[in-house]
Every structure is written in structure tokens, then in C-alpha cells.
Design a protein around this motif. Sequence first.
Motif, mmCIF file in Angstrom:
data_model
loop_
_atom_site.group_PDB
_atom_site.id
_atom_site.type_symbol
_atom_site.label_atom_id
_atom_site.label_comp_id
_atom_site.label_asym_id
_atom_site.label_seq_id
_atom_site.Cartn_x
_atom_site.Cartn_y
_atom_site.Cartn_z
ATOM 1 N N VAL A 11 46.920 32.080 43.169
ATOM 2 C CA VAL A 11 46.687 33.563 42.789
ATOM 3 C C VAL A 11 48.004 34.285 42.797
ATOM 4 O O VAL A 11 48.163 34.968 41.807
ATOM 5 N N VAL A 12 48.658 34.279 43.823
ATOM 6 C CA VAL A 12 50.127 35.034 43.477
ATOM 7 C C VAL A 12 51.129 34.464 44.342
ATOM 8 O O VAL A 12 50.609 33.943 45.680
ATOM 9 N N ARG A 13 52.309 34.131 44.234
ATOM 10 C CA ARG A 13 53.410 33.840 44.988
ATOM 11 C C ARG A 13 54.500 34.778 44.862
ATOM 12 O O ARG A 13 54.968 35.311 43.875
ATOM 13 N N LEU A 14 54.798 35.230 46.099
ATOM 14 C CA LEU A 14 55.847 36.000 46.425
ATOM 15 C C LEU A 14 57.259 35.280 46.284
ATOM 16 O O LEU A 14 57.665 34.151 46.985
ATOM 17 N N LEU A 15 58.142 35.491 45.220
ATOM 18 C CA LEU A 15 59.618 34.490 45.352
ATOM 19 C C LEU A 15 60.552 35.680 45.872
ATOM 20 O O LEU A 15 60.771 36.636 44.835
ATOM 21 N N LEU A 16 61.035 35.514 46.872
ATOM 22 C CA LEU A 16 61.909 36.611 47.661
ATOM 23 C C LEU A 16 63.194 35.806 47.339
ATOM 24 O O LEU A 16 63.710 34.841 47.721
ATOM 25 N N SER A 17 64.002 36.896 46.548
ATOM 26 C CA SER A 17 65.436 36.332 46.141
ATOM 27 C C SER A 17 66.736 36.888 46.825
ATOM 28 O O SER A 17 66.638 38.230 47.032
ATOM 29 N N LEU A 79 60.792 41.650 44.901
ATOM 30 C CA LEU A 79 60.137 41.308 43.870
ATOM 31 C C LEU A 79 58.988 40.406 43.983
ATOM 32 O O LEU A 79 59.328 39.366 44.884
ATOM 33 N N VAL A 80 57.814 40.618 43.461
ATOM 34 C CA VAL A 80 56.725 39.722 43.716
ATOM 35 C C VAL A 80 56.400 39.236 42.231
ATOM 36 O O VAL A 80 56.381 39.971 41.097
ATOM 37 N N VAL A 81 56.498 37.879 42.104
ATOM 38 C CA VAL A 81 56.133 37.050 40.971
ATOM 39 C C VAL A 81 54.857 36.633 40.991
ATOM 40 O O VAL A 81 54.338 35.814 42.065
ATOM 41 N N ALA A 82 53.822 37.393 40.087
ATOM 42 C CA ALA A 82 52.334 36.767 40.083
ATOM 43 C C ALA A 82 52.053 35.551 39.172
ATOM 44 O O ALA A 82 52.370 35.694 38.011
ATOM 45 N N VAL A 83 51.590 34.540 39.805
ATOM 46 C CA VAL A 83 51.218 33.219 38.939
ATOM 47 C C VAL A 83 49.901 33.154 39.052
ATOM 48 O O VAL A 83 49.229 33.100 40.002
ATOM 49 N N VAL A 95 45.751 45.320 38.361
ATOM 50 C CA VAL A 95 45.713 46.453 39.429
ATOM 51 C C VAL A 95 46.374 46.229 40.567
ATOM 52 O O VAL A 95 47.002 47.461 41.024
ATOM 53 N N ILE A 96 46.343 45.199 41.167
ATOM 54 C CA ILE A 96 47.252 44.806 42.436
ATOM 55 C C ILE A 96 48.666 45.243 42.210
ATOM 56 O O ILE A 96 49.291 45.461 42.863
ATOM 57 N N GLY A 97 49.099 44.989 40.942
ATOM 58 C CA GLY A 97 50.392 44.758 40.668
ATOM 59 C C GLY A 97 50.968 46.472 40.533
ATOM 60 O O GLY A 97 51.936 46.957 41.157
ATOM 61 N N ARG A 98 50.126 47.191 39.936
ATOM 62 C CA ARG A 98 50.568 48.694 39.855
ATOM 63 C C ARG A 98 50.584 49.394 41.367
ATOM 64 O O ARG A 98 51.173 50.155 41.562
ATOM 65 N N LYS A 99 49.475 48.907 42.193
ATOM 66 C CA LYS A 99 49.662 49.364 43.477
ATOM 67 C C LYS A 99 50.717 48.734 44.002
ATOM 68 O O LYS A 99 51.333 49.821 45.116
ATOM 69 N N LEU A 100 51.125 47.747 43.866
ATOM 70 C CA LEU A 100 52.119 47.360 44.694
ATOM 71 C C LEU A 100 53.494 48.223 44.434
ATOM 72 O O LEU A 100 54.203 48.431 44.907
ATOM 73 N N VAL A 108 56.225 41.082 38.757
ATOM 74 C CA VAL A 108 56.601 40.541 37.297
ATOM 75 C C VAL A 108 55.324 39.187 37.284
ATOM 76 O O VAL A 108 55.207 38.367 37.994
ATOM 77 N N GLY A 109 54.638 39.327 36.338
ATOM 78 C CA GLY A 109 53.621 38.511 35.933
ATOM 79 C C GLY A 109 53.870 37.524 34.756
ATOM 80 O O GLY A 109 54.372 38.260 33.807
#
Length: 315
Positions: A11-17, A79-83, A95-100, A108-109
Motif C-alpha cells: 500500500v505505501v512504504r515510508l522510506l526515511l532518508s 519524505l514518504v514514498v508511495a508504492v 488523496v492521501i498524498g495531498r493531505k500528507l 513521491v508516488g
Amino acid sequence: MLLRNPTSSVVVRLLLSGNKCFNRVQNHLLVRGLVSSLDNEQYYTLPVSFQTRTPGERMTVDVGIWDVRPFNMTPHTPLVVAVHGEPGSSRDFEVIGRKLAGHNIRVVGLNFPGNGKSRLLRQDIYRLDYSTEGKYHMLTTILDALAITRSLRPFVAIKMLAAILRNSYLHSAVYKCLPFIYKISGFMLDEEAFASLPIAVESVRYADFNKMQAYAETAACKKHPFIMAITRNDKIGEWHFAMEMAHHMGIEEGEITEYRGDSVTIGDSVGKYDNSCYRRVLLFERGGHLVHKAHETEIIKQILLLLKVVCNHDS
């Protein structure tokens, strides 16, 4: 990371850099078809070279990238990478990206080859490796191109369907039936997603389920924070399997939040672990396969909480 059951959709993975989730996504010179929906939102394609199933052979695909940024973004913006899963695309997270982004988080999707704007010719689908390890290498290849650092079970029927789709004479007839097959599985598909349905079948067909426990135990040893969201009525992946994966990743009973109707049962060990070991499992009674769409508000809340704990991010 926010993980979905590895046997179904990611669904979505948070890749924290880096330090404080330092964002190293840089401007890339090789971009095509730049489209701006909002002042802080862009959709473009980036040529990425992937290893094929043939050793030593590579194939370049124009990968669709969706990037939405907070207006006051800084080098320390999380940064959240949506996969997406299969079938799917970065549009699943608009929708969820704009709210974040409204909470000062960059999203980044990406679109795996053959999905969304990442177009593929039919014959090229079968040149790429859509197994679990193959998808992992695709993901890391895309992240490398973006300069982002750190980052169902295969039933006999699915295997047979995958074999039929590989047949040039039968492909067209079977392809027409795929939208109906996915619809009865709980997917509401846009017409744009139809072209990626054979890739979804390939991904399930070649998923290395026998390696999942080892993957989970390796992740547990690294002690990376993550959130896993599961629904009991997922028609694609059995929730029992997802819970088993969670336990292999080191999740304890006190780290599970269960949602049943209007009631919420929260594990009694919230806050027990230090920031580096923050882990939660969200178990919903209903919501189907695309849990982030059915429980958007709660998922956003959990992402914000995870970022606050890991990055000391206040918004």
C-alpha cells in the motif's frame, strides 16, 4: 515503513532518508512529459534502465513519477514514498498524498513498469522479473534513479491464468475477462488500470512466498520502525498470513490496534519501545484489499504519528 501484507498489495512504504529524514530527491535532467496539476504537484516520466530476466540484458522504461510537495518544504522535510500494488498506480495515493503534503510531508508516488504512465509493450511484460525479489530490484532501481537513499497465495488457477496470458493466441480473449475477475475480488478499477492487469497476474504467479518468513525475520533484526495495516475481509490476501508475517517481524500482542465497528482495542504496550523500534499493526474488521482507501483518516493519522516519533516531526 508502513507495510501492506507482502503477499498482496504494497500500500505505501515510508522510506526515511538520512538524519531527520533528510530528503535527497534531486532534480533529474532526464525527465519527459512534465505535467503540473498544482503549483506543488508534478507528474513526469523518468527513463530507468531495468535488468531483464536475461542475464546481462537491460531494458529502459519511462517510469511515471508523481511528486507532491508542501509549500514550505526544506531539506529536512520528511519524505514518504508511495508504492502501489497490482493492479495499481500512483493515482491510488493522490488523496492521501495531498493531505500528507498539508502536514508538511513530501510524497513521491511511482509506477512500476507497465502500470499507470509507465507504459510497456505487451511482449516486454514477460522480459521483466515480477517476482518478489524482481519487484524489490525494480523498486531500488527507481529509487536510485531518483537519488532517494535508504530506503494471495499463488493458487493453481492463478498459475494457469498466467500461462494462458503468455500464449500469444489466447492472450487477447483472456485479457478481456480480467477486469471482471478483479471486480469480483473487490477492485473498483479505472479503465486506465486495465492494461496493467496481466502484470498483476505475473506478480502473484512469481511471488516467492517460501522466502517471506526469512524476509520478515531479516527486517526484524534491522529493527526498523513500521506500521502494517490489515483487514479481516481482504479477498486477495488472508489476514492470518499477514499476522503471521507481523509476528515474524517481531510484533507482540501489545503492539496491535484492533478496530471492530465503533470500538478500538489498543495494545497495552504503546510507548514501551524506544523510537528506533516503533512498530504497530492496525487490524481492521472491514475495508477490503485497499485498506488505505477504506480507512484513509486513520492511516494518515498513523503515518503522522510514525513520522513524529521517528523524525520529531510536528505539524
